[in-house]
Design a protein around this motif. Structure first.
Motif, mmCIF file in Angstrom:
data_model
loop_
_atom_site.group_PDB
_atom_site.id
_atom_site.type_symbol
_atom_site.label_atom_id
_atom_site.label_comp_id
_atom_site.label_asym_id
_atom_site.label_seq_id
_atom_site.Cartn_x
_atom_site.Cartn_y
_atom_site.Cartn_z
ATOM 1 N N SER A 99 -20.509 -3.456 -20.208
ATOM 2 C CA SER A 99 -21.068 -3.416 -18.868
ATOM 3 C C SER A 99 -19.915 -3.321 -17.871
ATOM 4 O O SER A 99 -18.913 -4.019 -18.022
ATOM 5 N N GLU A 106 -16.924 -8.308 -20.007
ATOM 6 C CA GLU A 106 -17.830 -7.208 -20.319
ATOM 7 C C GLU A 106 -17.170 -5.853 -20.069
ATOM 8 O O GLU A 106 -17.387 -4.901 -20.821
ATOM 9 N N GLY A 128 -24.580 -0.814 -16.952
ATOM 10 C CA GLY A 128 -24.799 -1.849 -17.959
ATOM 11 C C GLY A 128 -25.450 -1.321 -19.219
ATOM 12 O O GLY A 128 -25.884 -0.164 -19.288
ATOM 13 N N THR A 165 -23.677 -1.670 -11.157
ATOM 14 C CA THR A 165 -23.360 -1.948 -12.555
ATOM 15 C C THR A 165 -23.810 -0.803 -13.441
ATOM 16 O O THR A 165 -24.934 -0.313 -13.308
#
Length: 186
Positions: A68, A62, A90, A88
């Motif tokens: 992310s 990711e 994201g 995170t």
């Protein structure tokens, strides 16, 4: 992904060799974090959760795809680093929206010391300056007073409510949304 540093706080990708530290901090904080942790609705519950190694592989994939960016929050203590949480950035979207959301958790033993707020500020700065994002959201449960304080201290402003927004602790939960916009992108 390079590491991000603010004095004794470092944000960096979680690696295979961090398994013991990650397992230990998650085990100690299981009960404290469970009311706030994402769960999977019944329609997803038959899919097994990945192993730690599978999780790290997915997180790295990711990051490379810029969808992310999940990082461990490390605290420098006596010439070593201690894993104290995770953060995170994201749902990264470029194009017309150019936005993302931030989620985080912190080891209860290190809560209320400003570390989470500093991590949010550091990752927000990266999102704005490096990724040139226009807006970043923090979505949290209305009863999570500690998380509200983090969002406000990090300069995010309350935007509104989202009913039944995320599956948390076994049910769809209402959330409130805090937003920060990049002052450099008009």
């Amino acid at each position: 992904m390079k590491k991000l540093t603010d004095h004794e706080i470092t944000l960096k990708p979680i690696r295979f060799r961090d398994k013991a530290a990650w397992d230990a901090v998650r085990a100690v904080n299981r009960d404290w974090l469970s009311p706030w942790e994402a769960t999977r609705p019944h329609i997803d519950s038959n899919t097994p959760l990945p192993s730690y190694y599978g999780m790290v592989l997915q997180l790295n994939k990711e990051i490379r795809a810029l969808r992310s960016i999940s990082l461990g929050i490390w605290l420098k203590e006596n010439k070593s680093e201690v894993l104290i949480g995770q953060i995170t950035l994201g749902g990264i979207i470029f194009g017309a929206m150019r936005g993302a959301h931030i989620g985080y958790w912190i080891d209860q033993r290190f809560a209320s010391r400003g570390y989470t707020t500093r991590a949010v500020k550091l990752l927000t700065k990266f999102g704005f300056e490096t990724l040139k994002l226009h807006r970043i959201e923090i979505n949290l449960r209305p009863e999570n007073e500690a998380s509200k304080k983090v969002a406000i201290k990090a300069g995010f402003e309350l935007e509104g409510a989202r009913n039944n927004y995320l599956h948390i602790a076994g049910d769809w939960r209402n959330h409130i949304t805090f937003v920060k916009e990049n002052p450099e992108i008009k």
